[in-house]
Scaffold this active site. Sequence first.
Site, PDB file in Angstrom:
ATOM      1  N   LYS A  33       0.852  -1.195   0.000  1.00 22.64           N
ATOM      2  CA  LYS A  33       0.000   0.000   0.000  1.00 22.64           C
ATOM      3  C   LYS A  33       0.885   1.242   0.000  1.00 22.64           C
ATOM      4  O   LYS A  33       1.750   1.410   0.874  1.00 22.64           O
ATOM      5  CB  LYS A  33      -0.874  -0.039   1.254  1.00 22.64           C
ATOM      6  CG  LYS A  33      -2.218   0.615   1.094  1.00 22.64           C
ATOM      7  CD  LYS A  33      -3.045   0.358   2.354  1.00 22.64           C
ATOM      8  CE  LYS A  33      -4.406   0.961   2.276  1.00 22.64           C
ATOM      9  NZ  LYS A  33      -5.057   0.966   3.592  1.00 22.64           N
TER      10      LYS A  33
HETATM   11  C1  E4P Z   1      -8.405   1.376   3.819  1.00 24.23           C
HETATM   12  O1  E4P Z   1      -7.625   1.012   2.994  1.00 24.23           O
HETATM   13  C2  E4P Z   1      -8.302   2.685   4.482  1.00 24.23           C
HETATM   14  O2  E4P Z   1      -7.090   2.821   5.106  1.00 24.23           O
HETATM   15  C3  E4P Z   1      -9.448   2.874   5.423  1.00 24.23           C
HETATM   16  O3  E4P Z   1     -10.644   2.444   4.780  1.00 24.23           O
HETATM   17  C4  E4P Z   1      -9.571   4.283   5.961  1.00 24.23           C
HETATM   18  O4  E4P Z   1     -10.768   4.389   6.682  1.00 24.23           O
HETATM   19  P1  E4P Z   1     -11.048   5.620   7.674  1.00 24.23           P
HETATM   20  O5  E4P Z   1     -11.196   6.853   6.867  1.00 24.23           O
HETATM   21  O6  E4P Z   1     -12.337   5.236   8.366  1.00 24.23           O
HETATM   22  O7  E4P Z   1      -9.893   5.680   8.617  1.00 24.23           O
END
Ligand code: E4P
Length: 217
Positions: free
Chosen positions: A83
Amino acid sequence: MKFFVDTAEIDAIAELNELGIVDGVTTNPSLIKKSGRDILEVTKEICALVDGPVSAEVVATEADAMIAEGRKLATIADNIAIKLPLTWDGLKACKALSAEGHMINVTLCFSANQALLAAKAGASFISPFIGRLDDINLDGMQLIADIRQIYDNYGFETEILAASIRTVNHVSEAAKIGADVMTAPPEVIKKLAQHPLTDAGLAQFLKDAEAAGIKIV
Ligand code: E4P
């Protein structure tokens, strides 16, 4: 639509995985912090539990360092998706690591142009953050629709991974638009099964079954 679980909590992933609905997992540094676990250890456990892609996020901000971290994360298991944040350096790292054959999830996407760049840099997944846009009174779901249209216009194979999902409506709306994947916290995924009319209907059926003396086994 593929379902990814947005957590680093092993027990929660295992519970959903037993139902056969987990197609992958996403983590980020905040979720790793919340788990209280070492990133390499917990990610290895998640990768052993789930067959699909498990996103593990780099913490470096400069391309060469991101590439080094990405290569290290990729040694954890074959199902790692590295990522990377949607910055210029993140795109450089995306280009290099995808050319090496790694799955890449480009994260922190908040515009259609960012998504276009990520696809051109070879991302396997683009993660537009619906909830965080809604939080500032912008339309997260419109972003999913815009990216869908752009990717379809040009045949990009990058999968749209609807992220930062906060509500059950986010899931159905993203599915209607045609997001390839959604990632949501375990609580949101479990809420998808709930409906007050189901609860009310079941209560009546159980009452009538008792009155009728119905016994099956
Ligand atoms: C997933 O890849 C993201 O990091 C996550 O969905 C972020 O979610 P949030 O905005 O609720 O922290």
